[in-house]
Write a protein that holds these residues in place. Structure first.
Motif, mmCIF file in Angstrom:
data_model
loop_
_atom_site.group_PDB
_atom_site.id
_atom_site.type_symbol
_atom_site.label_atom_id
_atom_site.label_comp_id
_atom_site.label_asym_id
_atom_site.label_seq_id
_atom_site.Cartn_x
_atom_site.Cartn_y
_atom_site.Cartn_z
ATOM 1 N N ILE A 130 -3.395 11.423 5.601
ATOM 2 C CA ILE A 130 -4.432 10.111 5.625
ATOM 3 C C ILE A 130 -4.682 9.741 4.497
ATOM 4 N N LEU A 131 -5.256 10.806 3.736
ATOM 5 C CA LEU A 131 -5.886 10.442 2.232
ATOM 6 C C LEU A 131 -4.709 9.942 1.458
ATOM 7 N N LEU A 132 -3.540 10.459 1.436
ATOM 8 C CA LEU A 132 -2.530 10.026 0.279
ATOM 9 C C LEU A 132 -2.287 8.434 0.994
ATOM 10 N N ILE A 133 -2.146 8.412 2.128
ATOM 11 C CA ILE A 133 -1.649 7.016 2.635
ATOM 12 C C ILE A 133 -2.834 5.908 2.229
ATOM 13 N N TRP A 134 -3.990 6.169 2.246
ATOM 14 C CA TRP A 134 -5.122 5.338 1.905
ATOM 15 C C TRP A 134 -5.086 5.222 0.407
ATOM 16 N N GLY A 135 -4.588 6.417 -0.299
ATOM 17 C CA GLY A 135 -4.623 6.170 -1.731
ATOM 18 C C GLY A 135 -3.641 5.369 -2.356
ATOM 19 N N GLY A 136 -2.499 5.276 -1.576
ATOM 20 C CA GLY A 136 -1.361 4.553 -1.599
ATOM 21 C C GLY A 136 -1.738 2.940 -1.409
ATOM 22 N N ILE A 137 -2.262 2.834 -0.306
ATOM 23 C CA ILE A 137 -2.385 1.389 -0.150
ATOM 24 C C ILE A 137 -3.746 0.844 -1.063
ATOM 25 N N SER A 138 -4.618 1.588 -1.408
ATOM 26 C CA SER A 138 -5.470 1.012 -2.354
ATOM 27 C C SER A 138 -4.963 0.858 -3.665
ATOM 28 N N GLY A 139 -4.010 1.751 -4.134
ATOM 29 C CA GLY A 139 -3.475 1.527 -5.397
ATOM 30 C C GLY A 139 -2.540 0.281 -5.388
ATOM 31 N N SER A 140 -1.789 0.162 -4.283
ATOM 32 C CA SER A 140 -0.861 -1.019 -4.096
ATOM 33 C C SER A 140 -1.797 -2.415 -4.087
#
Length: 310
Positions: A130-140
């Motif tokens: 979940i943290l990785l998904i949120w990090g990817g979304i935030s970075g995008s």
């Protein structure tokens, strides 16, 4: 009401003492020989400044200021209404955040002690995902915003107009803004080519400059205004009908003036509908948060009870 520009500003300085410093600077600028539009430029957004500049150059200053006053007053009313609608949901959301923190600090550790199989406070593989998904979304999102700000203003406006729901409102604002400015220019007797030449004298970062420059280039290459209008979503397609009726520039300016008023009314209705949707959506979001809070509390208890019965 018959006041001169300087007398009007002095009167405003008395009536609105909070703006005394800004009004004094405007009066000083006018006394130094600057135009009214240049005197107020530092205190206005770019789109409003250019509207005043166009009106000032073609003798429509009083009417333009009146129209702007109505628009900005309505905008202030919408902002106030939005804040009032959000007060209760925001307070409720803050209360839920405090409640979630309390559960994390006090309740989850107790559940963990009661059931060693339930590791609420430890990082699980699912949590990492979940943290990785949120990090990817935030970075995008950050990369998209950075690239978005680097684009020309026409491309930025075009992208905003294509955003669902909010884009339609912004598109209507662009239709209102462009048709009103075009109406003032046409009523002053300017033709399309003269208008393009005038717009290219504005700041290169403004929407009006970009439109004028692109249209002028297309006309020089033998292109048609119809193709230019259909190319961009922020230009009202009704312009094709109005421009091809064969009316004089003065009559066309009057028609566009009426058209801009219709667009303004439509814009106001859209904003009010959008504001009306915000509070129910906030309550829906809060309801989803409450459901997840209950699940995060009850599921560990259910697993613990399951272990006792076994």
């Amino acid at each position: 009401m018959g006041f001169s520009l300087r007398e009007s500003l002095k009167f405003i300085k008395i009536v609105i003492p909070k703006k005394e410093k800004q009004i004094t600077e405007i009066i000083r600028s006018l006394e130094n020989g600057d135009s009214f539009s240049n005197s107020v430029r530092l205190f206005l957004k770019e789109d409003i400044y250019y509207q005043i500049l166009i009106a000032e150059k073609h003798g429509e200053l009083a009417d333009s200021l009146k129209t702007l006053g109505v628009y900005l007053n309505k905008k202030h009313e919408h902002r106030t209404k939005l804040i009032q609608l959000l007060e209760y949901p925001v307070i409720l959301l803050l209360f839920l955040i405090v409640l979630m923190l309390g559960m994390k600090i006090y309740i989850f550790p107790e559940l963990n002690m009661w059931n060693t199989a339930t590791r609420v406070h430890l990082i699980k593989p699912s949590t990492l995902i979940i943290l990785l998904i949120w990090g990817g979304i935030s970075g995008s999102v950050v990369i998209f915003i950075k690239k978005f700000l680097q684009r020309p203003v026409v491309k930025r406006v075009e992208i905003i107009c294509r955003i669902p729901i909010v884009g339609k409102v912004y598109q209507n604002y662009c239709h209102y803004y462009l048709s009103l400015n075009l109406a003032m220019l046409l009523k002053s007797g300017l033709g399309i080519k003269s208008i393009c030449t005038m717009l290219t004298q504005f700041s290169s970062t403004s929407l009006l400059y970009q439109i004028g420059r692109t249209l002028e280039k297309q006309l020089l290459q033998g292109g048609q205004t119809r193709l230019f209008i259909n190319r961009y979503p922020f230009i009202p397609p009704e312009l094709n009908v109005l421009l091809n009726k064969g009316n004089t520039t003065e009559v066309l300016g009057q028609e566009l003036d009426m058209f801009s008023k219709i667009k303004y009314q439509k814009l106001t209705n859209q904003i009010e509908k959008l504001i009306g949707l915000i509070q129910p959506l906030m309550f829906l979001f809060i309801g989803v948060v409450i459901v997840f809070m209950y699940l995060s509390l009850l599921l560990p208890m259910y697993h613990s009870m399951e272990g006792v019965y076994k």
